[in-house]
Design an enzyme around this catalytic site. Sequence first.
Site, short mmCIF file in Angstrom:
data_model
loop_
_atom_site.label_atom_id
_atom_site.label_comp_id
_atom_site.label_asym_id
_atom_site.label_seq_id
_atom_site.Cartn_x
_atom_site.Cartn_y
_atom_site.Cartn_z
N GLU A 1 -49.28 28.88 40.79
CA GLU A 1 -48.32 27.78 39.91
C GLU A 1 -48.93 27.52 38.78
O GLU A 1 -50.10 27.29 38.52
CB GLU A 1 -48.29 26.52 40.75
CG GLU A 1 -47.35 25.37 40.50
CD GLU A 1 -47.31 23.95 41.27
OE1 GLU A 1 -46.55 23.45 40.99
OE2 GLU A 1 -48.18 23.85 41.97
N LYS B 1 -38.59 24.73 40.58
CA LYS B 1 -39.24 23.79 41.48
C LYS B 1 -38.07 22.73 41.98
O LYS B 1 -37.82 21.90 41.17
CB LYS B 1 -40.47 23.19 41.37
CG LYS B 1 -41.33 22.58 42.38
CD LYS B 1 -42.61 22.14 41.78
CE LYS B 1 -43.59 21.71 42.89
NZ LYS B 1 -44.82 21.17 42.27
N CYS C 1 -45.24 25.26 45.85
CA CYS C 1 -46.28 24.11 46.08
C CYS C 1 -45.62 23.04 46.99
O CYS C 1 -45.80 23.38 48.20
CB CYS C 1 -46.89 23.56 44.81
SG CYS C 1 -48.61 22.69 45.11
#
Length: 250
Positions: A38, A103, A137
Amino acid sequence: MKVVGLNLDIIWKNKTENFKLIENELQNVEADLFLLPEMFSTGFCMDASEVSDRNNESLEFLKKISKEKNAAFCGSAPVEQNGKFYNRMFFIRPDGETAFYDKRHLFSFSGEDKVYTPGKERVIVEYQGIRFLLQICYDLRFPVFARNNDDYDAVLYVANWPEKRVGAWEHLLKARAIENLSFVFGLNRIGTDGNNLFYQESSHCFFADGKEISQKQGNLVNAELNMEELKDFRSHFQFLNDRDPFSIKF
């Protein structure tokens, strides 16, 4: 398919040096698909106006190295688009074809939700006969968003998940593999970031039964994704057929 993840000690806010570091680390490595962590070009940084790509810097780097190595590349970077900032995960094929996922679950504990804009779409890409769900994540903590509707074969998680909470990271990766009857490859960064958070080596790839199938050599994490084995496993354990139907509103 051979997948290689790079446990990268990301240099804080320094795209040029991170690009060089990645090229050096992967110089003599071959794979069908490479994973980067990330925000591989800057570190997990909330100074979005300072570090975000405005001229496709990270994307162009990925296209360049993907073409050179004749392999797909996947990783996330901070990007500015139309005055908004996104934590964007790219999937680049060797011919330059690009897919991306923004995300969805922003890490409010660090203030990511105050700086970046959440994505609104779940993204699945197909490459060499394998369907990949793209995740970043904190998405790992939300199993409903990652639920397999019989539409993917593997989940790719790229992360900056600190050592103090690494137990959750490792348990949840295995859980996502088991509950979704899928490969799950979770690639974390290593080292210490600009906020003095430490990241231990904790990258893994799990098979659909929760068994680890990755091997580690230096900073590389290698795994073979065998679709015939996955198809055989799914045909024997048809648990996805009993899943609960639902829809997600964004």
